[in-house]
Design a protein around this motif. Structure first.
Motif, PDB file in Angstrom:
ATOM      1  N   TYR A 120       0.810  -1.230   0.000  1.00 21.35           N
ATOM      2  CA  TYR A 120       0.000   0.000   0.000  1.00 21.35           C
ATOM      3  C   TYR A 120       0.838   1.271   0.000  1.00 21.35           C
ATOM      4  O   TYR A 120       0.340   2.344  -0.369  1.00 21.35           O
ATOM      5  CB  TYR A 120      -0.949  -0.001   1.205  1.00 21.35           C
ATOM      6  CG  TYR A 120      -2.058  -1.006   1.048  1.00 21.35           C
ATOM      7  CD1 TYR A 120      -3.145  -0.755   0.205  1.00 21.35           C
ATOM      8  CD2 TYR A 120      -2.012  -2.229   1.698  1.00 21.35           C
ATOM      9  CE1 TYR A 120      -4.158  -1.686   0.034  1.00 21.35           C
ATOM     10  CE2 TYR A 120      -3.014  -3.177   1.534  1.00 21.35           C
ATOM     11  CZ  TYR A 120      -4.085  -2.900   0.689  1.00 21.35           C
ATOM     12  OH  TYR A 120      -5.083  -3.837   0.511  1.00 21.35           O
ATOM     13  N   ASN A 121       2.091   1.186   0.413  1.00 19.98           N
ATOM     14  CA  ASN A 121       2.980   2.346   0.413  1.00 19.98           C
ATOM     15  C   ASN A 121       2.297   3.564   1.043  1.00 19.98           C
ATOM     16  O   ASN A 121       2.152   4.622   0.416  1.00 19.98           O
ATOM     17  CB  ASN A 121       3.416   2.676  -1.025  1.00 19.98           C
ATOM     18  CG  ASN A 121       4.623   3.608  -1.066  1.00 19.98           C
ATOM     19  OD1 ASN A 121       5.515   3.523  -0.235  1.00 19.98           O
ATOM     20  ND2 ASN A 121       4.639   4.512  -2.043  1.00 19.98           N
ATOM     21  N   PRO A 122       1.878   3.458   2.309  1.00 20.82           N
ATOM     22  CA  PRO A 122       1.105   4.536   2.936  1.00 20.82           C
ATOM     23  C   PRO A 122       1.949   5.768   3.214  1.00 20.82           C
ATOM     24  O   PRO A 122       3.185   5.711   3.240  1.00 20.82           O
ATOM     25  CB  PRO A 122       0.654   3.897   4.252  1.00 20.82           C
ATOM     26  CG  PRO A 122       1.770   2.947   4.590  1.00 20.82           C
ATOM     27  CD  PRO A 122       2.193   2.365   3.270  1.00 20.82           C
ATOM     28  N   GLY A 123       1.277   6.866   3.467  1.00 24.38           N
ATOM     29  CA  GLY A 123       1.990   8.094   3.817  1.00 24.38           C
ATOM     30  C   GLY A 123       2.649   8.014   5.177  1.00 24.38           C
ATOM     31  O   GLY A 123       3.715   8.592   5.392  1.00 24.38           O
ATOM     32  N   GLU A 143      15.498  -5.860  10.442  1.00 29.48           N
ATOM     33  CA  GLU A 143      14.962  -6.109   9.100  1.00 29.48           C
ATOM     34  C   GLU A 143      13.899  -5.066   8.742  1.00 29.48           C
ATOM     35  O   GLU A 143      13.844  -4.569   7.611  1.00 29.48           O
ATOM     36  CB  GLU A 143      14.364  -7.507   9.033  1.00 29.48           C
ATOM     37  CG  GLU A 143      13.784  -7.867   7.678  1.00 29.48           C
ATOM     38  CD  GLU A 143      13.234  -9.282   7.622  1.00 29.48           C
ATOM     39  OE1 GLU A 143      12.396  -9.551   6.735  1.00 29.48           O
ATOM     40  OE2 GLU A 143      13.632 -10.111   8.468  1.00 29.48           O
ATOM     41  N   PHE A 144      13.065  -4.728   9.708  1.00 26.21           N
ATOM     42  CA  PHE A 144      12.037  -3.711   9.473  1.00 26.21           C
ATOM     43  C   PHE A 144      12.680  -2.355   9.196  1.00 26.21           C
ATOM     44  O   PHE A 144      12.245  -1.616   8.300  1.00 26.21           O
ATOM     45  CB  PHE A 144      11.122  -3.624  10.696  1.00 26.21           C
ATOM     46  CG  PHE A 144       9.977  -2.660  10.537  1.00 26.21           C
ATOM     47  CD1 PHE A 144       8.950  -2.923   9.646  1.00 26.21           C
ATOM     48  CD2 PHE A 144       9.928  -1.496  11.282  1.00 26.21           C
ATOM     49  CE1 PHE A 144       7.884  -2.033   9.494  1.00 26.21           C
ATOM     50  CE2 PHE A 144       8.870  -0.605  11.143  1.00 26.21           C
ATOM     51  CZ  PHE A 144       7.844  -0.877  10.245  1.00 26.21           C
ATOM     52  N   GLU A 145      13.740  -2.036   9.916  1.00 26.57           N
ATOM     53  CA  GLU A 145      14.430  -0.765   9.711  1.00 26.57           C
ATOM     54  C   GLU A 145      15.069  -0.703   8.322  1.00 26.57           C
ATOM     55  O   GLU A 145      15.009   0.323   7.637  1.00 26.57           O
ATOM     56  CB  GLU A 145      15.480  -0.570  10.804  1.00 26.57           C
ATOM     57  CG  GLU A 145      16.027   0.830  10.898  1.00 26.57           C
ATOM     58  CD  GLU A 145      16.909   1.032  12.119  1.00 26.57           C
ATOM     59  OE1 GLU A 145      17.205   2.198  12.420  1.00 26.57           O
ATOM     60  OE2 GLU A 145      17.311   0.042  12.756  1.00 26.57           O
ATOM     61  N   GLU A 150      14.938   1.251   2.579  1.00 22.03           N
ATOM     62  CA  GLU A 150      14.828   0.891   1.159  1.00 22.03           C
ATOM     63  C   GLU A 150      13.623   1.564   0.505  1.00 22.03           C
ATOM     64  O   GLU A 150      13.660   1.906  -0.680  1.00 22.03           O
ATOM     65  CB  GLU A 150      14.719  -0.624   1.015  1.00 22.03           C
ATOM     66  CG  GLU A 150      16.014  -1.362   1.335  1.00 22.03           C
ATOM     67  CD  GLU A 150      15.815  -2.864   1.451  1.00 22.03           C
ATOM     68  OE1 GLU A 150      14.657  -3.324   1.257  1.00 22.03           O
ATOM     69  OE2 GLU A 150      16.797  -3.568   1.750  1.00 22.03           O
ATOM     70  N   LYS A 151      12.570   1.762   1.296  1.00 21.02           N
ATOM     71  CA  LYS A 151      11.345   2.387   0.768  1.00 21.02           C
ATOM     72  C   LYS A 151      11.365   3.909   0.915  1.00 21.02           C
ATOM     73  O   LYS A 151      10.383   4.583   0.630  1.00 21.02           O
ATOM     74  CB  LYS A 151      10.130   1.827   1.497  1.00 21.02           C
ATOM     75  CG  LYS A 151       9.894   0.342   1.272  1.00 21.02           C
ATOM     76  CD  LYS A 151       9.303   0.044  -0.101  1.00 21.02           C
ATOM     77  CE  LYS A 151       7.855   0.456  -0.171  1.00 21.02           C
ATOM     78  NZ  LYS A 151       7.213   0.059  -1.430  1.00 21.02           N
ATOM     79  N   ASN A 152      12.508   4.444   1.360  1.00 26.23           N
ATOM     80  CA  ASN A 152      12.689   5.895   1.497  1.00 26.23           C
ATOM     81  C   ASN A 152      11.748   6.536   2.517  1.00 26.23           C
ATOM     82  O   ASN A 152      11.300   7.685   2.337  1.00 26.23           O
ATOM     83  CB  ASN A 152      12.539   6.588   0.136  1.00 26.23           C
ATOM     84  CG  ASN A 152      13.625   6.167  -0.840  1.00 26.23           C
ATOM     85  OD1 ASN A 152      14.807   6.109  -0.475  1.00 26.23           O
ATOM     86  ND2 ASN A 152      13.242   5.860  -2.073  1.00 26.23           N
ATOM     87  N   SER A 179       7.314   8.270   7.888  1.00 28.58           N
ATOM     88  CA  SER A 179       6.580   8.874   6.787  1.00 28.58           C
ATOM     89  C   SER A 179       7.480   8.944   5.559  1.00 28.58           C
ATOM     90  O   SER A 179       8.690   9.137   5.691  1.00 28.58           O
ATOM     91  CB  SER A 179       6.092  10.277   7.162  1.00 28.58           C
ATOM     92  OG  SER A 179       5.445  10.890   6.061  1.00 28.58           O
ATOM     93  N   ARG A 180       6.885   8.802   4.391  1.00 28.70           N
ATOM     94  CA  ARG A 180       7.645   9.015   3.159  1.00 28.70           C
ATOM     95  C   ARG A 180       7.431  10.429   2.627  1.00 28.70           C
ATOM     96  O   ARG A 180       7.922  10.781   1.544  1.00 28.70           O
ATOM     97  CB  ARG A 180       7.244   7.989   2.100  1.00 28.70           C
ATOM     98  CG  ARG A 180       5.781   7.961   1.758  1.00 28.70           C
ATOM     99  CD  ARG A 180       5.485   7.025   0.597  1.00 28.70           C
ATOM    100  NE  ARG A 180       4.063   6.872   0.379  1.00 28.70           N
ATOM    101  CZ  ARG A 180       3.273   7.798  -0.156  1.00 28.70           C
ATOM    102  NH1 ARG A 180       3.784   8.963  -0.536  1.00 28.70           N
ATOM    103  NH2 ARG A 180       1.982   7.565  -0.320  1.00 28.70           N
ATOM    104  N   LEU A 181       6.719  11.258   3.397  1.00 25.31           N
ATOM    105  CA  LEU A 181       6.389  12.609   2.940  1.00 25.31           C
ATOM    106  C   LEU A 181       7.352  13.670   3.449  1.00 25.31           C
ATOM    107  O   LEU A 181       7.406  14.775   2.892  1.00 25.31           O
ATOM    108  CB  LEU A 181       4.971  12.984   3.386  1.00 25.31           C
ATOM    109  CG  LEU A 181       3.864  12.000   3.019  1.00 25.31           C
ATOM    110  CD1 LEU A 181       2.527  12.485   3.555  1.00 25.31           C
ATOM    111  CD2 LEU A 181       3.798  11.798   1.513  1.00 25.31           C
TER     112      LEU A 181
END
Length: 358
Positions: A120-123, A143-145, A150-152, A179-181
């Motif tokens: 879903y690549n959420p905000g 691993e989560f970190e 990797e997903k920025n 957040s990726r924002l």
């Protein structure tokens, strides 16, 4: 203060939702919690009756198809306003003496959560767990970190003591916001800790009751029965913070397992103090044999409603499981709603900072 929702309102999916502590708190901040997912069926009625606009999905996350929320709730991928919450069961990482073989099934649940974040690549992402998730050698957190990097995603995490976030307990928890924002932060702590006396007691609407009291109303000021010898022990335990050391030299009261072990498990059979935060409310908070859970001045353990109030559930929150033990389990496993509310307020502030749309 509840933030009114608008066209840019935040929405959330609450994985491992339990009885709805995180969901309720986020809803109080204005977040639209679409659904909560949990494999503990005893939580379903409690979750839904208190959170009527949120759907309880009874499922093992390991068996849930990753596109389930896209198909059944029209959740969109890459939605900047979507929050995914992963407060997975924490028995494996707990410092409490639980069977690690029995709790091993909870160890890798964060990996399952990764599947949904990836899809879903959420905000935003929220994670809450016990501090042991950082210190255990075989923790899945590294691993989560790596996945977040990797997903920025930008992220911060801390071990927070919730007594400085409006929760009257010395409840230390791992808390992560991602957040990726843009840049993120955690809620700011209060200057002073929240205290037991601010939440329970006669002046807060809690009448004096005895051990074994059964409250048939929704208030559920219900307490566990105590064996006569444990009543005698409490009678000899000093009020407002006393411990079992007060009767350690009385052979009729001392437990053999504690003879010569005055400094081991010192909280067991102890009384809480009005001028301090409570002990951590665990799933066994109704048992004085499981920690410092005796009432400060009454000869009994905490009631169901007292434990819920110390977890910051409102007094009209209904607990619908079929036993006192099951309701205590729901309460003890919950994310305190007040901390969740503060997380929701923080995410709205971050969103406003990012684009000024809220």
């Amino acid at each position: 203060m509840i933030i009114m929702m608008n066209s840019c309102s935040l929405k959330a999916i609450d994985f491992f939702c339990g009885g709805g502590g995180m969901t309720y708190g986020l809803r109080q901040s204005g977040v639209d919690v679409i659904a909560g997912i949990d494999f503990a069926k005893e939580c379903k009625e409690t979750y839904e009756i208190n959170n009527p606009t949120s759907k309880f999905v009874y499922s093992d996350i390991k068996e849930l198809e990753v596109d389930y929320f896209e198909k059944h709730f029209s959740v969109q991928r890459n939605d900047d306003n979507l929050i995914l919450i992963g407060c997975s069961p924490c028995q494996y990482y707990s410092i409490i003496n639980t069977s690690k073989n029995k709790s091993r099934g909870t160890k890798d649940l964060l990996k399952e959560f990764i599947r949904f974040v990836d899809y879903y690549n959420p905000g935003f992402i929220l994670v809450e767990n016990v501090p042991g998730i950082l210190s255990k050698a075989d923790s899945v957190f590294p691993e989560f970190e790596r996945f977040l990097k990797e997903k920025n995603y930008l992220y911060k995490f801390e071990i927070v003591n919730m007594c400085y976030y409006g929760v009257p307990q010395t409840r230390k928890r791992f808390s992560l916001v991602a957040s990726r924002l843009g840049d993120v932060e955690l809620p700011k702590p209060d200057e002073k800790a929240s205290l037991l006396s601010e939440f329970i007691g006669l002046h807060n609407g809690f009448s004096c009751v005895e051990a074994g009291h059964k409250d048939e109303t929704d208030f559920m000021h219900t307490t566990s029965r105590l064996a006569p010898i444990n009543i005698k022990r409490l009678v000899k335990t000093p009020l407002n913070g006393g411990s079992r050391l007060a009767w350690k030299d009385d052979p009729s009261l001392q437990l053999r397992c504690y003879v010569g072990k005055d400094h081991s498990f010192t909280d067991v059979y102890g009384r809480l103090r009005w001028d301090k935060p409570s002990s951590t409310i665990t799933t066994n908070f109704i048992k004085i044999t499981s920690g410092r859970f005796a009432h400060p001045t009454e000869n009994r353990g905490l009631s169901i409603r007292e434990g819920a109030t110390l977890q910051t559930f409102p007094k009209d929150y209904k607990f619908c499981a079929n036993s006192i033990l099951a309701n205590a389990r729901i309460i003890g496993n919950a994310v305190p709603p007040e901390y969740a509310r503060r997380l929701g307020v923080l995410l709205y502030e971050l969103k406003e900072k990012y684009n000024g749309t809220i």
